[in-house]
Each structure stands twice: as structure tokens, then as C-alpha cells.
Design an enzyme around this catalytic site. Structure first.
Site, short mmCIF file in Angstrom:
data_model
loop_
_atom_site.label_atom_id
_atom_site.label_comp_id
_atom_site.label_asym_id
_atom_site.label_seq_id
_atom_site.Cartn_x
_atom_site.Cartn_y
_atom_site.Cartn_z
N GLU A 121 0.79 -1.23 0.00
CA GLU A 121 0.00 0.00 0.00
C GLU A 121 0.82 1.28 0.00
OE1 GLU A 121 -3.79 -0.22 2.53
OE2 GLU A 121 -2.77 -2.09 2.98
N ASP B 177 -2.41 -4.50 3.52
CA ASP B 177 -2.53 -4.72 4.97
C ASP B 177 -3.47 -5.87 5.31
OD1 ASP B 177 -0.78 -2.70 5.45
OD2 ASP B 177 -2.27 -1.22 6.05
N ASP C 94 -6.20 -6.63 6.92
CA ASP C 94 -7.48 -6.32 7.54
C ASP C 94 -8.53 -6.14 6.44
OD1 ASP C 94 -6.84 -3.89 6.37
OD2 ASP C 94 -6.57 -2.81 8.25
N GLU D 205 -9.91 -3.48 5.04
CA GLU D 205 -9.56 -2.51 4.00
C GLU D 205 -8.47 -3.06 3.09
OE1 GLU D 205 -11.26 0.30 3.39
OE2 GLU D 205 -12.55 -0.32 5.03
N TYR E 159 1.34 -5.39 13.37
CA TYR E 159 0.25 -4.63 12.75
C TYR E 159 -0.58 -3.92 13.81
CZ TYR E 159 -3.29 -3.33 9.39
OH TYR E 159 -4.14 -2.62 8.58
N ARG F 163 -3.63 -2.38 13.67
CA ARG F 163 -5.10 -2.40 13.70
C ARG F 163 -5.54 -3.80 14.10
NH1 ARG F 163 -4.03 0.88 9.16
NH2 ARG F 163 -4.63 3.04 9.54
N HIS G 120 -4.39 -11.72 13.98
CA HIS G 120 -3.29 -10.83 14.35
C HIS G 120 -2.93 -11.03 15.81
CE1 HIS G 120 -4.26 -9.06 10.61
NE2 HIS G 120 -5.31 -8.41 11.03
#
Length: 696
Positions: free
Chosen positions: A8, A81, A83, A85, A300, A302, A348
Site C-alpha cells: 500500500e 494490509d 485487515d 480494507e 500490525y 489495527r 493478528h
């Protein structure tokens, strides 16, 4: 031919590229590449809520370059990433590049270290369609609320307004707290305290009246009651009636998850949620560290999970044993239960340093500022979580005097354990327990001072960002990854303002909130919002259809919208102006503070007949070092705060440095704060000194 790896951000691409070597070309998508169109709803409600995705404006050239690179390479791996998104970005990239979403072309990295990247590359998988559909459902719900509600607010309140599925209920929480404070009726009470000292010698301590001699709890409501008790204690001897001794163990807090990191950084450093996440993203994506090269410093950021890998636990305990000694190592394997089992993304770990042996002191040779402060916080919290409990000897003492009993309690730390490294920041300002002198039952005590203090019960405080994030989490509203953008949005929209770290609704926010409460009660109902989050989690777990989930919400929402249009036909909500003491110099009417597109300003209450207006400025209390005029807080066109002389344009003095109340000891001019120092800006003076650190 190399394989193309798409991440990203350029920072992440740089770090991963170092670990992958020549057989791979790593490039960045710069976040999302496709989204719903900005100029229209972009959802075909009549045909299964089919989204109309388009390439985001300004990303066309990038997409073309990615397609060209993909053709040159021997396969594509999508490494966005780990997650919702990130999964959505990978799905859109696969769609644009003609990749099969069911093929094993998706890789994720929980930490961007050599080991983490190697582990991720060794386990490619298909795109997780359940995860993507949960993101797609969330995006459509937010779009439907925003695009259907915002025009309604334009017509009924003011043009340019917006509403949101999460932001609207967040504003309600802040407003409800304000109303709770406004309605609060303080109740009087009195504390009666005896400052005592053992008759045979020893440290003094304070005991508080708690009960009558027969053990009944006492609450003193009036001065008359307090005076009566004081009179009854006149000349009475004090002695220890009872001593209870015990032991207490205090365990460390678990490692950070997204929400607790935002809360602790807010309490410890005054960071906004956005500022915290920006620094955490940088730490995760990789920074140049002396002796290590470019490395992702944390896992990570989030995550809702409190899980820690066995390898990380072993590394932490090994470091703790070497640094503080084996007695500081937690002898058992600690496990923490996530606050919400349905929301926990256990794929995670909790937020922790990717290399526990890399200390903040070592890292701070290479980094500074927000990232350094946040790394120290994350490292300390994680390390403390693997350290031994803090052990305390506790003592609770009952003191008798006449017809009354007083109580005092305290503790002595016998082993500091994890507190040798870290203690959690807190909003609690209550006086903490302190150590008591050695005391035994029957021991005589000398009274040093007996006082009665009038007190009043206090309302709950206004929300800080930390307290608001805690409330959102407790109510199940939004997700930790949404807290930062939600708080930023309601401040940017002018619904809420931050003053001395406290969040308050503006007249505009109050007006919009009232409309939402009356016409769209479900949208601003915390319980309804929490249930919606649970339904999205069910979609993510593959146990519900995303289209059906969106439809169930939309049918009720559409009915509320239709009813609201009828209820408010021909009506317009007036946003209250804030009165000032200033009088209009053109027509003599009072001036008021209004909110506009670019923030607050002062205008004549006689608008539109009188259009007199000027920018809102705040007197800092400081004086101009050039002419002695008042230094005013102003904002530039881009919203940046600066300080200018109130005698402008006669005096053009301005500075980015904040005036303080302290005066220069050499020339008595106002001092200004700059990078941790107080400086005198009066020409020819040159006085400087270190600023006192803020008490957190």
C-alpha cells in the site's frame, strides 16, 4: 523475470523490497485504487445493491503503470494490509489486473521483519471473500447513510453538512454527556478528617470519619451536622480499634490493541487518535535503525486481539531476565480475554515490538519525535505484560474516638515487579492510597488536627479523546480502526470542538443531533449501532449474506427518511449563534459568533441588514515584544495557528511561537515557547531557558 509484489505505501515497499531481494519487484498502490464514485450514490439498490466501482480520481496513471508492470513480471502477489480494507484493496487490484481472486496470490505480513516477511511469503492464499464482503457491506452502509441523509440536512439545517452511520452516534454520545452535566444537581457533603500520630512516635497519617461507634455508616450532609460531630469529639482520646493486614497482587495490563493504544497515547502525550495511528503506521511499515537497516518496529497496529506468539513471549522473558533478573520474569504464561469475542481478529497478535530485544534507548539513536515516544510506550507496555506481578502489604485501620469511627488504608510495595518499567496512564485524579506507619490494635494516638471540609458531588467530566474512544469501544460502536477518522470528521465538520483536551458540541452539532434524534433515532442509537457492527462481524465470519445485511438496514432507513421528509416539510432548523459582549460599530446591535465553511467568525446579529463581520481572534494574554500590543491567536488560510500583534497593520509582528504568561527576568517582556524552550523575542535581549515539562 521477477514477481511483482504490490503493497500500500512506498515506505512499506522499501522495507519489504530489502528482505525479498532480486527475485521480486515491490511497488505501492498508494492505498485504495477504486471506490464508489464521489458524484453519485454508486449503488444499484434495485438490483441487489450492486456497487458501481470506478478508479479513484488521480489514480488512473498509477493503475496503468501497475498493469504494465504486471505484464512484465512472472506473476503478481498482493501484499496489502491484513485487515478488511487491505483485503478490499487486494480484491480491487486483482479485478483491475485480471487476476483470479480464488488463486493463491494474496500474502499478508503481521510484522515487517525478515522473519515476518518470509513467513508471509511462504503462505500465499486466495483473497478472503468473507472479509472483502464485510468491507463492501460497511462501505455501502456508510454511503447509503451519507448520501441519503446529507441532502436532507442541507435542506433542513444548512448546506454543506454531512451525516454518517458512526459519526452521528458519536456526536450523540458527546451531547448526551453535556446534557447529563447540565442537568446534574450537586449535593453537599462534608469530609471530617483526623490527622493522627502514634503516641509512641512514628509517621503521621490521616483517617476519615466513616461510621458511628455501633458500625452504622455516616454521611455528613450539612455544616450543622459537621459542627455537631466536631463538638462531640472535643477532648476525646483516639486509639486504634482494629487493624486488618493483608497482601495484594497487582497484575500488569495486557499489551496494546488499537483502542487502548489510542487511549494511553492520549493520556500520556495528549496525542489525538489520528496522530497516534499515523506514528504507529510509520513504525509498522519500517524505519531506518542504526545497525539493523530498514525494519518494521511493531506488529500490525489495527487489531482487537490480545494474543501474543510463544516466540515473542520467550524473547521478552529472556530480555527481562537479563535486564532485571529472573525474579522479574512472569513465572506463568499469561492469557487475556478479548473484550469482544465476536470482534476479535485473532489472526493478528496484539500490538508489540517486532523485536523485543530492540530497546527504546537503542531505537532513539535513529528516530525521534512521535514515533520514538510511541515506540517506547508500546515496548514498555508489552515488556511489562511479561513481567512478574507487583506485590504489596496492605493495612486497613479503624480508629475509635468518642462515638465515632475513622478509617484509613494504605499499602507498602514489597516487590515492584512490572512497575519497575511501566504503569498505565489513567484519567483517575482521586488521591491514591499511601503507606501507613506500623500500628497495632489498642495503640493510643495523638490528634494533630481535626478538619471538616465542605464538598459537593461532581458531574461526570466532558469527554476527552481517550474517554470517548473508551466509550465507543464499551458500546460496541464502530471499530478501533474507525475511531481516529470518526473523531477527526466530527471536528472537521464543525459539529464538535476540542478545548483544553475536552470535546464539546457546537451549536451546529447540537442542532444536527436534535434533528437526528427526532427523525432518525436508530442511526444515533448506540445499541442499534452496536448490533450493526455485530452483523458485519457475522458477514466476515462467512455466516451471513452481505447483500441481505445491507437490505435489512436500508428498508428501515428508507422508511425513516420518507417519514422525516413529511414531518419536516416546510420547516428549517435554526442554528443558535453564540452571543458576545462586542457591539457592532456600524449599527449598534450585538455581535455574535457564527460558524461558517472556514470556521468561526464574529458577525453582526442584524445580518442580513448589517453585514459587518471580522475574524474570530483570541487574546493570549501576552504582549507584543515590538510595540506592547496584545498578542492574538489567529489562523492562517490553511488553518495553521499563529500569533500576531493586535495593533496590525500599524505593527506587523507575528510568530509561530506561543506566548506564555511568564515574563522575561531581564527585560520583563512576554516569553514565547519554542521547541521545549522559553525565549524572549524582544530585540537585543536574547534570554532563553528550558521550559518546564507539562504534567500529564
Amino acid at each position: 523475470m521477477p514477481k511483482l509484489v504490490i503493497v500500500e505505501s512506498p515506505a512499506k515497499a522499501k522495507t519489504i523490497g530489502k528482505y525479498l531481494g532480486r527475485g521480486y519487484k515491490v511497488t505501492a498502490s498508494m492505498g485504495h485504487v477504486r471506490d464508489l464514485p464521489a458524484s453519485q450514490l454508486g449503488i444499484d439498490i434495485e438490483h441487489g445493491y450492486t456497487p458501481k466501482y470506478i478508479t479513484i480520481k488521480g489514480k488512473q496513471k498509477l493503475v496503468k503503470e501497475l498493469k504494465t508492470e504486471a505484464k512484465k513480471c512472472d506473476g503478481v502477489l498482493l501484499a496489502t494490509d491484513p485487515d478488511r480494507e487491505g483485503e478490499a484493496i487486494s480484491w480491487h487490484l486483482a479485478n483491475l489486473l485480471g487476476l483470479d481472486p480464488a488463486a493463491p496470490n494474496r500474502v499478508t505480513f503481521d510484522e515487517i521483519t525478515k522473519k515476518g516477511v518470509k513467513e508471509g511469503m511462504a503462505h500465499p492464499r486466495a483473497i478472503d471473500m468473507d472479509l472483502f464482503n464485510a468491507q463492501q457491506a460497511r462501505r455501502e452502509l456508510d454511503r447509503l447513510v451519507g448520501y441519503k441523509l446529507s441532502p436532507f440536512l442541507w435542506r433542513k439545517v444548512r448546506r454543506g453538512l454531512s451525516a454518517g452511520r458512526v459519526q452521528s452516534v458519536t456526536v450523540r454520545l458527546i451531547r448526551d454527556r453535556e446534557l447529563e452535566i447540565e442537568r446534574f444537581v450537586p449535593e453537599e457533603y462534608w469530609n471530617i478528617d483526623a490527622n493522627l500520630k502514634p503516641a509512641g512516635g512514628g509517621a503521621s497519617f490521616t483517617a476519615r470519619l466513616s461510621a458511628s461507634a455501633d458500625g452504622k455508616k455516616v454521611t455528613v450532609r450539612t455544616k450543622e451536622e459537621a459542627d455537631k460531630i466536631l463538638a462531640s469529639l472535643e477532648g476525646k482520646p483516639y486509639s486504634v480499634a482494629k487493624v486488618d493486614k493483608g497482601k495484594r497482587r497487582r497484575a500488569p495490563a495486557p499489551p496494546f490493541i488499537t483502542s487502548t493504544l489510542q487511549q494511553d497515547a492520549s493520556r500520556a502525550f495528549g496525542f489525538s487518535a489520528t496522530r497516534t495511528m499515523r506514528a504507529a503506521q510509520t513504525l509498522y511499515e519500517g524505519m531506518d535503525i542504526e545497525g539493523h537497516g530498514t525494519v518494521g518496529l511493531i506488529t500490525y497496529m489495527r487489531t482487537d486481539s490480545l494474543r501474543i506468539s510463544d516466540e515473542a513471549v520467550a524473547a521478552a522473558k529472556s530480555f527481562i531476565g537479563g535486564r532485571w533478573g529472573e525474579k522479574y520474569v512472569c513465572p506463568t504464561q499469561r492469557h487475556w480475554k478479548s473484550r469482544s469475542a465476536t470482534a476479535a481478529q485473532d489472526a493478528h497478535e496484539a500490538i508489540r515490538p517486532s523485536m523485543p530485544e530492540l530497546t527504546p534507548d537503542e531505537v532513539e539513536k535513529s528516530i525521534s519525535g512521535d514515533t520514538a515516544r510511541l515506540y517506547r510506550l508500546i515496548w514498555s507496555r508489552f515488556m511489562a505484560s511479561q513481567m512478574a506481578d507487583c506485590l504489596m502489604d496492605t493495612m486497613s485501620v479503624t480508629v475509635g474516638a468518642g462515638d465515632w469511627l475513622f478509617r484509613a488504608s494504605g499499602y507498602t510495595v514489597t516487590f515492584d515487579g512490572f512497575t519497575a518499567l511501566y504503569e498505565e496512564a489513567t484519567d483517575d485524579t482521586k488521591k491514591k492510597e499511601t503507606a501507613l506507619p506500623p500500628l497495632e490494635a489498642g495503640q493510643a494516638l495523638n490528634l494533630h488536627k481535626l478538619t471538616a471540609d465542605q464538598k459537593f458531588t461532581q458531574p461526570p467530566p466532558l469527554y476527552t479523546e481517550a474517554a470517548l474512544i473508551h466509550a465507543l469501544e464499551e458500546n460496541g460502536i464502530g471499530r478501533p480502526s474507525t475511531y481516529a477518522p470518526t473523531i477527526s470528521t466530527i471536528i472537521d465538520r464543525g459539529y464538535v470542538e476540542k478545548e483544553n483536551k475536552k470535546l464539546k458540541t457546537t451549536p451546529l452539532g447540537q442542532a444536527v443531533n436534535q434533528v437526528m434524534l427526532e427523525e432518525f433515532p436508530d442511526i444515533v442509537d448506540p445499541t442499534f449501532s452496536a448490533e450493526m457492527e455485530k452483523k458485519l462481524d457475522v458477514v466476515e465470519n462467512g455466516q451471513a449474506d452481505w447483500v441481505q445485511t445491507v437490505d435489512e438496514f436500508y428498508q428501515g432507513f428508507a422508511q425513516s427518511l420518507e417519514k422525516a421528509e413529511k414531518d419536516m416539510e416546510g420547516k428549517k432548523v435554526k442554528v443558535a449563534d453564540i452571543p458576545t459582549d462586542e457591539i457592532c460599530d456600524k449599527c449598534g446591535r450585538p455581535m455574535v459568533i457564527k460558524s461558517g465553511r472556514y470556521g468561526k467568525f464574529v458577525a453582526c446579529s442584524g445580518f442580513p441588514e448589517c453585514r459587518n463581520a471580522h475574524p474570530l481572534v483570541k487574546d493570549t494574554g501576552g504582549l507584543c515584544p515590538v510595540c506592547g500590543g496584545h498578542m492574538l491567536l489567529r489562523k492562517s488560510a490553511k488553518g495553521r495557528v499563529y500569533y500576531g500583534c493586535g495593533n496590525y497593520p500599524t505593527c506587523n509582528f507575528m510568530t509561530w511561537d506561543e506566548p506564555v504568561t511568564e515574563r522575561c527576568p531581564q527585560c520583563n517582556s512576554t516569553l514565547f515557547k519554542r521547541k521545549g524552550q522559553l525565549i524572549c523575542l524582544k530585540e537585543g535581549c536574547g534570554f532563553t531557558k528550558d521550559a518546564a515539562p507539562k504534567k500529564e
